[in-house]
Design an enzyme around this catalytic site. Structure first.
Site, PDB file in Angstrom:
ATOM      1  N   TYR A   1     -18.568  65.815 -51.919  1.00 22.73           N
ATOM      2  CA  TYR A   1     -18.615  66.717 -52.748  1.00 22.73           C
ATOM      3  C   TYR A   1     -17.344  67.236 -53.185  1.00 22.73           C
ATOM      4  O   TYR A   1     -17.033  67.561 -54.146  1.00 22.73           O
ATOM      5  CB  TYR A   1     -19.433  67.987 -51.999  1.00 22.73           C
ATOM      6  CG  TYR A   1     -19.691  69.046 -52.925  1.00 22.73           C
ATOM      7  CD1 TYR A   1     -20.699  69.236 -53.861  1.00 22.73           C
ATOM      8  CD2 TYR A   1     -18.738  70.267 -52.709  1.00 22.73           C
ATOM      9  CE1 TYR A   1     -21.012  70.331 -54.369  1.00 22.73           C
ATOM     10  CE2 TYR A   1     -19.099  71.406 -53.498  1.00 22.73           C
ATOM     11  CZ  TYR A   1     -19.934  71.590 -54.183  1.00 22.73           C
ATOM     12  OH  TYR A   1     -20.307  72.644 -54.891  1.00 22.73           O
TER      13      TYR A   1
ATOM     14  N   SER B   1     -15.448  73.881 -57.758  1.00 23.41           N
ATOM     15  CA  SER B   1     -15.929  74.511 -56.427  1.00 23.41           C
ATOM     16  C   SER B   1     -14.620  75.116 -56.064  1.00 23.41           C
ATOM     17  O   SER B   1     -13.474  74.667 -56.266  1.00 23.41           O
ATOM     18  CB  SER B   1     -16.652  73.507 -55.644  1.00 23.41           C
ATOM     19  OG  SER B   1     -16.473  74.036 -54.460  1.00 23.41           O
TER      20      SER B   1
END
Length: 254
Positions: A158, A145
């Site tokens: 996350y 990400s």
């Protein structure tokens, strides 16, 4: 001459692929000639995805297991072994998001995000690589990400998990390179997915993404397919330990 991007005769397992980014990458791999094993924890949604891919002319099957359940992962690979199915390409895509300020974050939620987004990539990757090593070749593609590089408030677990994906990928490359396995990662930017739907519908956030991204738009899931096919193919046989950002240029600018 055969294209170096041709995946005919290869089998790819894509975790979390009944929809979203995983589904798009699975379709891209299938279009390049690979046989696809779709994975998901929702059996109904997985069946629908397999049917859709089969109807489109691809070779696809489903493998219903929870990537956070180590015993289920081991059993899934054992079942493939029993059928004589070898996974040549693994895409560790399964993941979840959870938004809450760290001062309000429960440890159980922290662990749930890390187990799903990071530990599962290790466990599934290990099981796949044990078999790839015996054959002397294999491709592992982890999904990172923008938060593999940069933090954003309210998504600490996350962010930590995706930062871990970057280093897990390097660790895999370091240990498995001599076994003929290449491990790389893809770092998607802000994509139009169900996970991001609330953000897409938030006018302020939507404007921020478009203003912050040189491409001035959100990415489409299918725009990950080319990078995924490249990393899965023989064209990338000397590429390992890398993370390629597919983000419209966001990570490159202030």
């Amino acid at each position: 001459m055969t294209s170096p991007f041709d995946l005919s005769g290869r089998t790819a397992l894509v975790t979390g692929s009944s929809r979203g980014l995983g589904r798009a990458m699975a379709e891209g791999l299938a279009a390049a000639g690979a046989s696809i094993i779709l994975n998901g924890a929702d059996a109904g949604r997985l069946t629908e995805a397999v049917a859709a891919m089969t109807a489109a002319g691809h070779t696809a099957r489903g493998l219903n297991f929870d990537v956070t359940d180590e015993q289920a992962v081991v059993a899934a690979f054992a079942a493939l072994d029993a059928e004589g199915i070898a996974v040549d390409i693994l895409v560790n895509n399964a993941g979840i998001q959870f938004r809450k300020p760290m001062l309000e974050l429960e440890t159980a939620d922290w662990r749930r995000v890390l187990d799903t987004n990071l530990t599962s990539a290790f466990v599934v990757g290990r099981e796949a690589a044990r078999r790839m090593a015996k054959r002397g070749h294999g491709k592992v593609i982890n999904i990172g990400s923008l938060t593999s590089e940069l933090a954003r408030a309210t998504v600490a677990p996350y962010t930590v998990a995706k930062g871990g994906i970057k280093m897990l990928t390097k660790a895999m490359a370091a240990e498995w390179g001599e076994l003929g396995i290449q491990a790389n990662a893809i770092g998607p930017g802000y994509m139009i997915t169900d996970m991001n739907q609330a953000l897409i519908e938030n006018p302020a956030f939507d404007a921020w993404v478009k203003g912050r991204t040189p491409a001035r738009r959100w990415g489409r899931p299918d725009e990950l397919a080319g990078t995924c096919v490249y990393l899965a193919s023989s064209a990338a046989d000397y590429v390992s330990g890398q993370i390629i950002y597919v983000d419209g240029g966001m990570i490159s600018v202030l």
